[in-house]
Design a protein around this motif. Sequence first.
Motif, PDB file in Angstrom:
ATOM      1  N   ASN A  39      -8.259   2.606   2.269  1.00  0.00           N
ATOM      2  CA  ASN A  39      -9.292   2.364   1.259  1.00  0.00           C
ATOM      3  C   ASN A  39      -8.760   2.554  -0.167  1.00  0.00           C
ATOM      4  OD1 ASN A  39     -11.939   1.579   0.584  1.00  0.00           O
ATOM      5  ND2 ASN A  39     -12.566   3.711   0.280  1.00  0.00           N
TER       6      ASN A  39
ATOM      7  N   CYS B  62       0.857  -1.179   0.000  1.00  0.00           N
ATOM      8  CA  CYS B  62       0.000   0.000   0.000  1.00  0.00           C
ATOM      9  C   CYS B  62       0.900   1.239   0.000  1.00  0.00           C
ATOM     10  CB  CYS B  62      -0.915   0.002   1.229  1.00  0.00           C
ATOM     11  SG  CYS B  62      -1.830   1.545   1.464  1.00  0.00           S
TER      12      CYS B  62
ATOM     13  N   ARG C 137      -7.010  -7.568  -1.426  1.00  0.00           N
ATOM     14  CA  ARG C 137      -7.040  -6.699  -2.591  1.00  0.00           C
ATOM     15  C   ARG C 137      -6.737  -5.237  -2.270  1.00  0.00           C
ATOM     16  NH1 ARG C 137      -5.973  -9.726  -6.187  1.00  0.00           N
ATOM     17  NH2 ARG C 137      -6.546  -8.064  -7.606  1.00  0.00           N
ATOM     18  N   CYS C 138      -6.963  -4.814  -1.028  1.00  0.00           N
ATOM     19  CA  CYS C 138      -6.873  -3.393  -0.732  1.00  0.00           C
ATOM     20  C   CYS C 138      -6.364  -3.177   0.684  1.00  0.00           C
ATOM     21  CB  CYS C 138      -8.244  -2.715  -0.903  1.00  0.00           C
ATOM     22  SG  CYS C 138      -9.516  -3.373   0.206  1.00  0.00           S
TER      23      CYS C 138
ATOM     24  N   ASP D 150     -13.821  -6.443  -3.138  1.00  0.00           N
ATOM     25  CA  ASP D 150     -12.422  -6.260  -2.730  1.00  0.00           C
ATOM     26  C   ASP D 150     -12.324  -6.055  -1.220  1.00  0.00           C
ATOM     27  OD1 ASP D 150     -11.355  -6.431  -5.300  1.00  0.00           O
ATOM     28  OD2 ASP D 150     -11.693  -4.313  -5.691  1.00  0.00           O
TER      29      ASP D 150
ATOM     30  N   PRO E 274     -11.110   0.496  -4.210  1.00  0.00           N
ATOM     31  CA  PRO E 274     -11.559  -0.898  -4.235  1.00  0.00           C
ATOM     32  C   PRO E 274     -13.072  -1.003  -4.405  1.00  0.00           C
ATOM     33  CG  PRO E 274     -11.144  -0.222  -1.980  1.00  0.00           C
ATOM     34  CD  PRO E 274     -10.756   0.946  -2.843  1.00  0.00           C
TER      35      PRO E 274
ATOM     36  N   LEU F   3      -6.532   0.282  -3.443  1.00  0.00           N
ATOM     37  CA  LEU F   3      -6.065  -1.008  -3.903  1.00  0.00           C
ATOM     38  C   LEU F   3      -4.565  -1.153  -3.678  1.00  0.00           C
ATOM     39  CD1 LEU F   3      -7.966  -1.510  -7.291  1.00  0.00           C
ATOM     40  CD2 LEU F   3      -8.364  -2.716  -5.148  1.00  0.00           C
TER      41      LEU F   3
END
Length: 407
Positions: free
Chosen positions: A132, A100, A126-127, A178, A174, A134
Amino acid sequence: MQESLPSYINRLASVHALPVSTFFSRELVPLIASPADRSLVSNYFGNSSRYLLLGDRLASKVAAHLARLTAVPQVTALVHRYLAGSLGWTRDLRGQVAWCPECFVEWHQAGKPLYFPLLWAFRATRCCLHHNVLLRDACPDCSRHFSYLVGRTWKGDCFQCGRSFGDGSPVSMPTHIDVESTRLVEGLVTWAAGLTAPADFHSVLLSNVAAAAAAVGGAKPLSKAIVRSPTVVGFWLRRRQSPTLTSLLRLGLVFGVPLEDWLSGAMGPERFQNVCPVPATVPWLSDRATSVPAAHVQDVLRLALDQPADPPPSLYALARTIPASSSRLYRDFRELTSQIVTRHWVYCAQRKKDYAAELAALVRGAIAERRASGLPLTAHGVFRHLGSRWPLSRRRFRDVFCKVRLT
């Protein structure tokens, strides 16, 4: 967020100002491998480094030796051997690291070390739930992917173009699935961090799957609800096979039950009354890789040949980015494949030549310094004179030393 074992090894080597390969070969390999297998140090790096995430026998052995070397017993908890043995999550891990960028920026501003949590290693994560956004799995500038452990230490920058992993480039938002998928995996990893003793997770999981099947009317309705083959579901109910992490994730999304609840205790039929549909075409919910169209593969190969890159990507690196198997590339795109292989071979040959010339110049300089100081010109003396200016084995240094003396 709990750190992954490869990330901890990288930070430990960085603190001691050593390349990861040197730290691994000198401190860990003599403890975990026999003398005949110590030459296979490279097997722990690159694409094979993801196996240090599994919690299997190898990862557990590495974590145990690191805990003993550092006198930090909590290091053994970086791998979840009790849970990984029940789920077998080999296919559920990413092939390369993901991160991230917002977390990296926040940690850097707070003066905290950059690391890769184990949560980010799963395909279903996914995230980032905190920011918040991806997760990113490639450099935004050169699109290069990275293995979990390489010979050099991570500095938070791309090894090829030098761009920071925490740059300010735009990030994507996302979707609902996700976020839900990431939350389920986060709950499982957080719960697994507190496991200190083995348990019969396999039996508990299969009992709960049988209860879910009974609640919806049998194996076929359950297979239709989670979009899985009735044969596979039948294997679960007959206790001949256990669900993978991907299948468990489907069960969690369909019934709204956290993943850790499927493993921690028996559940009654009331937990399986609400059934929600799950999309059948979500890539990270599949155990099998989706087939990439031949036209797309050909376009990627041609683009790699037309655009100059330094260094030029190898065929295996391109196969991972497509993604497609290298055997398919050799079979269906022979002409393009041969050009890519030839170009990469020429680059590697020139790189070895430049490396040998630079090393020889360094040894000549050390010999000249010792000669000017009136010191004996022995291989051992010159090797100690170089110190840490060049990470080199004694055998390799003796070969270079002898060649330089002869010339």
